[in-house]
Write a protein that holds these residues in place. Sequence first.
Motif, mmCIF file in Angstrom:
data_model
loop_
_atom_site.group_PDB
_atom_site.id
_atom_site.type_symbol
_atom_site.label_atom_id
_atom_site.label_comp_id
_atom_site.label_asym_id
_atom_site.label_seq_id
_atom_site.Cartn_x
_atom_site.Cartn_y
_atom_site.Cartn_z
ATOM 1 N N GLY A 179 38.094 50.109 48.521
ATOM 2 C CA GLY A 179 39.290 50.361 49.847
ATOM 3 C C GLY A 179 39.475 49.554 50.641
ATOM 4 N N ILE A 180 38.388 49.321 50.566
ATOM 5 C CA ILE A 180 38.345 48.550 52.669
ATOM 6 C C ILE A 180 39.042 46.654 52.223
ATOM 7 N N ALA A 181 37.768 46.588 51.229
ATOM 8 C CA ALA A 181 37.821 45.049 50.471
ATOM 9 C C ALA A 181 38.945 44.786 49.618
ATOM 10 N N ASN A 182 40.149 45.504 48.773
ATOM 11 C CA ASN A 182 41.423 46.108 48.860
ATOM 12 C C ASN A 182 42.196 46.532 48.993
ATOM 13 N N HIS A 183 42.448 45.712 50.675
ATOM 14 C CA HIS A 183 43.722 47.293 51.078
ATOM 15 C C HIS A 183 44.699 46.847 50.194
ATOM 16 N N GLN A 184 45.118 45.193 50.323
ATOM 17 C CA GLN A 184 46.339 44.826 49.772
ATOM 18 C C GLN A 184 47.567 45.367 48.939
ATOM 19 N N LYS A 185 46.464 46.015 48.265
ATOM 20 C CA LYS A 185 46.481 47.116 46.933
ATOM 21 C C LYS A 185 46.009 48.231 46.431
ATOM 22 N N VAL A 186 46.784 48.731 45.548
ATOM 23 C CA VAL A 186 45.767 50.238 45.450
ATOM 24 C C VAL A 186 45.782 49.959 44.345
ATOM 25 N N GLN A 187 43.943 50.591 43.770
ATOM 26 C CA GLN A 187 43.430 50.552 43.065
ATOM 27 C C GLN A 187 43.714 50.834 41.705
ATOM 28 N N VAL A 188 43.009 50.830 40.339
ATOM 29 C CA VAL A 188 43.322 51.472 39.613
ATOM 30 C C VAL A 188 42.226 51.876 38.262
ATOM 31 N N PHE A 189 42.799 53.064 37.564
ATOM 32 C CA PHE A 189 41.066 52.729 36.981
ATOM 33 C C PHE A 189 42.082 53.468 35.644
ATOM 34 N N ASN A 190 40.993 53.943 34.470
ATOM 35 C CA ASN A 190 41.307 54.576 33.204
ATOM 36 C C ASN A 190 41.494 55.934 33.621
ATOM 37 N N LYS A 191 42.669 57.275 33.292
ATOM 38 C CA LYS A 191 42.206 57.995 34.070
ATOM 39 C C LYS A 191 42.180 59.540 33.001
ATOM 40 N N ALA A 192 42.301 58.924 31.637
ATOM 41 C CA ALA A 192 41.905 59.557 30.227
ATOM 42 C C ALA A 192 40.254 59.121 30.830
ATOM 43 N N ALA A 193 39.579 58.354 30.921
ATOM 44 C CA ALA A 193 38.148 58.637 31.120
ATOM 45 C C ALA A 193 37.481 59.365 31.695
ATOM 46 N N ALA A 194 37.679 59.530 33.128
ATOM 47 C CA ALA A 194 37.594 59.987 34.220
ATOM 48 C C ALA A 194 38.091 61.280 34.180
ATOM 49 N N LEU A 195 38.590 62.004 33.225
ATOM 50 C CA LEU A 195 39.112 63.470 33.176
ATOM 51 C C LEU A 195 38.478 63.905 32.247
ATOM 52 N N VAL A 196 37.952 63.373 31.203
ATOM 53 C CA VAL A 196 36.877 63.936 30.029
ATOM 54 C C VAL A 196 35.463 63.876 30.778
ATOM 55 N N ASN A 197 35.345 62.662 31.449
ATOM 56 C CA ASN A 197 34.177 63.445 32.239
ATOM 57 C C ASN A 197 33.737 64.628 33.369
ATOM 58 N N SER A 198 35.029 64.550 33.679
ATOM 59 C CA SER A 198 35.245 65.776 34.996
ATOM 60 C C SER A 198 35.427 67.213 33.990
ATOM 61 N N GLY A 199 36.041 67.084 32.564
ATOM 62 C CA GLY A 199 35.531 67.990 32.186
ATOM 63 C C GLY A 199 34.553 68.487 31.580
ATOM 64 N N LEU A 200 33.891 67.763 31.005
ATOM 65 C CA LEU A 200 32.380 67.775 30.930
ATOM 66 C C LEU A 200 31.430 68.128 32.348
ATOM 67 N N LEU A 201 31.584 67.508 32.791
ATOM 68 C CA LEU A 201 31.125 68.174 34.476
ATOM 69 C C LEU A 201 31.945 69.802 34.793
ATOM 70 N N LYS A 343 34.576 44.559 43.772
ATOM 71 C CA LYS A 343 35.336 43.735 42.724
ATOM 72 C C LYS A 343 36.766 44.096 42.146
ATOM 73 N N ASP A 344 37.102 44.843 42.131
ATOM 74 C CA ASP A 344 38.395 45.654 41.919
ATOM 75 C C ASP A 344 38.158 45.838 40.497
ATOM 76 N N LYS A 345 36.821 46.877 39.948
ATOM 77 C CA LYS A 345 36.686 46.791 38.918
ATOM 78 C C LYS A 345 35.684 48.103 39.068
ATOM 79 N N LEU A 346 37.212 49.039 39.177
ATOM 80 C CA LEU A 346 36.367 50.719 39.273
ATOM 81 C C LEU A 346 36.495 51.359 38.069
ATOM 82 N N ASP A 347 36.965 51.192 36.766
ATOM 83 C CA ASP A 347 36.529 51.403 35.296
ATOM 84 C C ASP A 347 34.985 51.398 35.344
#
Length: 435
Positions: A179-201, A343-347
């Motif tokens: 967030g500090i290194a890329n403060h000029q834009k909103v960082q996004v990632f694949n929400k579907a993959a993150a939610l699957v991992n959250s379900g497994l947790l 490097k803005d590779k949040l996935d």
Amino acid sequence: MPVEMMPMEEKVEVESDEEIPFSASATGKKVHPFDSEGNSIASHVDMSKSWILKRIQMGPLRSIYIVLIKAKINMLLPFGPLAILLHYLTGKHGLVFLLSMLGITPLAERLGYVTEQLAFYTGPTVGGLLNATFGNATEMIISIYALKSGMIRVVQQSLLGSILSNMLLVLGCAFFSGGIANHQKVQVFNKAAALVNSGLLLMAVMGIMFPAVLHFTHTEVHFGKSELALSRFSSCIMLIAYGSYLFFQLKSQPNLYSPVDEGGVNDLEDSGDEEAPEITQWETIGWLAILTLWISILSGYLVDAIQGASDSLNMPVAFISVILLPIVGNAAEHASAIMFAMKDKLDITIGVAIGSSTQISMFVIPFCVVVGWCMGQPMDLNFQLFETATLFISVLVVAFMLQEGTSNYFKGFMLILCYLIVAASFFVHVDTDDN
């Protein structure tokens, strides 16, 4: 004048100009014959030097330099042999424990680096899985050594601490740095993959919670035996679930885990220019074997010194197991997650941090229960009430942070603060060891 009728010196000059066009003068001035001969000799020397350098670059010397010397964290490597030396020369377990931690930290980070190099040859999906697997190799090795010594609580608490460290500290630092290194834009990632991992947790929390609830409500059919049988059954179910998850991720629906495309062709070209393997495929396999063996040796001395370190440093064993040991084991994840977030590779960051937590909770912990079963050790999923409640609340916090599919430095800062609360809680927590 034809070339055949030219004097020999001028002929050499023409041939040298034709063969080595880069030696011609930019201003078009006539080159003296002796200068031409000197330039050709110098060019041959340069070519031979470059050939030698290329041979060194592709040989084992370059591999040793890149893996063992180049990174600044390798300055901590001598602490490993020093810890082994002090183990036999002195009885200061606190010093041996601290030096073993410092010695394992660069090895864990280098293990993560070599795994990333291997990912260039295996592809991004398999590479991410290898990164998480070998990133957790340190925790698995430490756990197996502790199981051999009958230190079941150390195994449970260190694996729990590794999940908490990955979810809160590693992901929090990555979100904050990105967030500090890329403060000029909103960082996004694949929400579907993150939610699957959250379900497994959350499924892992379910598997860990029921044996603890069964124990503390005193509703077991056979006291002490029912929770162990339930833990072993649940562990087998969790291993099947994790295997199904891998099949789902790699074979069934791999498109679900494709990264969010923000850039275009230029970004892909830039990433291709920036990222290239620095060592060969066979060298990565060799380094994986060497680093894993060295971590295994140091882990034995680290586990042996835990109790003595707790007494000499006046720290609870729970704090050492939940907070200090996972920081060492997660050195690779910590460094790579922050680097990819900047490097803005949040996935990839989510795959490293949350994917590692998922693998520990759904694979490493059940695997340790099965290994303890084979060893005759009563390793179970009853992590005690305090630890189970901490894990449940932490998973809920992280799941809420990931549900939007966006990241910023404030989310990272909040996760870091949550980890500080957890660390302080375990510092004042007395482990009753009711197993």
